[in-house]
Design a protein around this motif. Structure first.
Motif, mmCIF file in Angstrom:
data_model
loop_
_atom_site.group_PDB
_atom_site.id
_atom_site.type_symbol
_atom_site.label_atom_id
_atom_site.label_comp_id
_atom_site.label_asym_id
_atom_site.label_seq_id
_atom_site.Cartn_x
_atom_site.Cartn_y
_atom_site.Cartn_z
ATOM 1 N N HIS A 12 8.296 1.889 37.127
ATOM 2 C CA HIS A 12 9.530 2.687 37.094
ATOM 3 C C HIS A 12 10.486 2.147 36.028
ATOM 4 C CE1 HIS A 12 12.862 5.109 38.527
ATOM 5 N NE2 HIS A 12 13.588 4.024 38.769
ATOM 6 N N SER A 13 10.690 0.844 36.026
ATOM 7 C CA SER A 13 11.593 0.234 35.054
ATOM 8 C C SER A 13 11.070 0.375 33.626
ATOM 9 C CB SER A 13 11.784 -1.249 35.401
ATOM 10 O OG SER A 13 12.582 -1.897 34.448
ATOM 11 N N SER A 14 9.785 0.102 33.440
ATOM 12 C CA SER A 14 9.196 0.176 32.102
ATOM 13 C C SER A 14 9.179 1.600 31.565
ATOM 14 C CB SER A 14 7.773 -0.391 32.120
ATOM 15 O OG SER A 14 7.773 -1.750 32.477
ATOM 16 N N LEU A 15 8.931 2.553 32.458
ATOM 17 C CA LEU A 15 8.905 3.950 32.036
ATOM 18 C C LEU A 15 10.292 4.395 31.582
ATOM 19 C CD1 LEU A 15 7.270 6.550 31.754
ATOM 20 C CD2 LEU A 15 7.742 7.044 34.146
ATOM 21 N N ASP A 16 11.319 4.025 32.329
ATOM 22 C CA ASP A 16 12.672 4.366 31.908
ATOM 23 C C ASP A 16 13.023 3.706 30.572
ATOM 24 O OD1 ASP A 16 13.987 6.286 33.366
ATOM 25 O OD2 ASP A 16 14.822 4.917 34.834
ATOM 26 N N ASP A 17 12.653 2.446 30.415
ATOM 27 C CA ASP A 17 12.920 1.755 29.151
ATOM 28 C C ASP A 17 12.216 2.452 27.989
ATOM 29 O OD1 ASP A 17 14.473 -0.131 30.418
ATOM 30 O OD2 ASP A 17 12.896 -1.671 30.499
ATOM 31 N N LEU A 18 10.961 2.856 28.207
ATOM 32 C CA LEU A 18 10.209 3.527 27.153
ATOM 33 C C LEU A 18 10.870 4.846 26.763
ATOM 34 C CD1 LEU A 18 7.687 3.906 25.350
ATOM 35 C CD2 LEU A 18 6.544 4.925 27.336
ATOM 36 N N LEU A 19 11.263 5.634 27.749
ATOM 37 C CA LEU A 19 11.845 6.938 27.457
ATOM 38 C C LEU A 19 13.218 6.815 26.796
ATOM 39 C CD1 LEU A 19 10.696 8.833 30.660
ATOM 40 C CD2 LEU A 19 9.777 9.054 28.360
ATOM 41 N N LYS A 20 13.903 5.715 27.068
ATOM 42 C CA LYS A 20 15.155 5.442 26.354
ATOM 43 C C LYS A 20 14.867 5.060 24.907
ATOM 44 C CE LYS A 20 17.718 3.934 30.467
ATOM 45 N NZ LYS A 20 18.214 2.734 31.216
#
Length: 433
Positions: free
Chosen positions: A419-427
């Motif tokens: 969840h955290s990594s996916l949000d970071d990637l999309l940012k």
């Protein structure tokens, strides 16, 4: 982007011979196609032979292994190469090819074509999910599939089980009951070793959960924010996958698509969930020991309440932005994606039936029995939802669910990290506002 199949599939008549004007020997030209190594590519060569007989146009098709095809097609796009007129792309690749202007829209070519693509004849949901960007068509389906459950009818009957599992609770219980290591038959064949395969194992379980708000699939919403933590969906789906681990064969951690379907084909597993095109191996005498023993159904769900949801995938045929012969490329695509082209593809071993008429045709349902459950699908979900960097996003999730499968993380740790990594990637990709 979603399709609710509230209406039945009406049988449509097979299209007649398409009216193409043959070229003289002096005018004869060539179209070059790059495709992956799946069955549709070999069958497309048979369609190309018929097309050449009709038109005089040579169609040369180069097939590469899946990952090699992706890498080469990206290099072709980046370099602005005109080596190929047509590129066949997995549905998850197409958005980045559109974003980078590596493929061209069909509308200008369609406007002047004498024979046009029959868009209405495609299986409902495919075109809208994957081929249309900003109101323009950038590709057409040339292979289509959703996930299905293959199960050993004989083993279920022997165990006193009268129907395939309909919920994930039943699936787990069936796996335990059918697991027979002493006979070298295990409850389930799974595929944690391959990125796309493992991700599919996770998403097929997501599809039965409650849909996140502001989303038309389960991994990110329409604002490109991660939704895997919504109501614990990501963890629930991962737990459902992990709970079958005791009922898989030794060495399952090293299995991908090819190894898992082969294990099922050789009689080493009682159940297997996969994209239906892989089950061709089960119905082929040269590759299967279980012909006539396998039944097919749509995958289990978390509960039987509400409409069922299934992800759809497949390969899309597009025209390179630098095509030397874009008009002829469009002409070939209109042929191979027609009802007649579909018949040629099916006759030559490509089961990914993209035309609606196939699903009411007894001949093809007998030859490819895994197609039969598809008519009972209700809501079809796109995997990509226009995310161009889907493969990179998929890797972000795969790294975590793979770590959970091999015991490096528990499901909560894995999903929190995803969840955290996916949000970071999309940012980082600047999708989030």
């Amino acid at each position: 982007m979603m399709w609710n199949r509230g209406i039945g599939l009406a049988a449509t008549a097979l299209a007649g011979v398409l009216a193409f004007s043959p070229l003289s020997s002096a005018e004869a030209k060539e179209i070059r196609v790059i495709a992956t190594g799946e069955a549709y590519g070999s069958a497309m060569k048979a369609a190309a032979d018929v097309f050449k007989q009709r038109t005089g146009i040579e169609v040369k098709i180069d097939q590469l292994p899946y990952a090699d095809a992706y890498n080469k097609e990206v290099l072709l796009g980046t370099a602005g190469s005109d080596e190929y007129d047509i590129m066949v792309l997995d549905c998850i690749w197409l958005p980045i090819f559109v974003k980078n202007n590596w493929v061209q829209p069909f509308e200008p070519l369609e406007a002047k074509a004498s024979t046009k693509i029959d868009w209405k004849g495609f299986f409902p949901g495919i075109v809208d999910s994957y081929n249309v960007f900003d109101g323009k068509h950038y590709a057409a389906p040339v292979d289509f599939f959703i996930e299905v459950l293959g199960y050993r009818k004989d083993l279920l009957e022997k165990a006193g089980l009268t129907e395939p599992p309909k919920t994930w609770d039943q699936f787990r219980d069936y796996a335990a009951k059918l697991n027979a290591p002493e006979s070298e038959v295990y409850g389930v064949a799974t595929m944690p070793a391959e990125q796309d395969g493992a991700y599919s194992e996770w998403t097929v379980r997501l599809a039965g959960l409650k849909m996140p708000p502001n989303a038309n699939q389960f991994v990110w919403d329409k604002d490109f924010k991660s939704t895997v933590a919504h109501e614990g969906n990501g963890k629930k789906a991962l737990d459902r996958w992990l709970e079958i681990k005791p009922y898989t064969a030794p060495g399952a951690a090293a299995m991908g698509y090819a190894e898992a379907i082969n294990a099922f084909a050789q009689g080493q597993a009682a159940m297997h969930i996969n994209w239906y095109s892989f089950f061709s191996d089960i119905e082929t005498p040269a590759t299967s020991k279980v012909i006539g023993k396998v039944g097919y159904a749509l995958p289990p769900r978390e509960t039987l309440d509400g409409p069922r949801r299934d992800y759809l995938g497949g390969f899309q045929i597009a025209i390179s932005a630098k095509a030397q012969e874009p008009d002829l490329a469009y002409q070939f695509i209109s042929f191979v994606t027609s009802d007649e082209g579909q018949e040629i593809m099916l006759e030559n071993g490509a089961p990914g039936a993209y035309r609606t008429q196939v699903y009411d045709n007894a001949k093809w349902l007998a030859r490819y029995p895994f197609l039969a459950p598809i008519k009972t699908a209700e809501v079809l979900l796109p995997l990509t939802a226009d995310l161009a960097e889907y493969v990179e996003m998929q890797r972000t999730v795969y790294d975590q669910i793979s770590a959970a499968w091999v015991g490096k993380k528990n499901s909560e740790e894995a999903m929190n990290a995803a969840h955290s990594s996916l949000d970071d990637l999309l940012k980082q990709l600047k999708y989030q506002k």
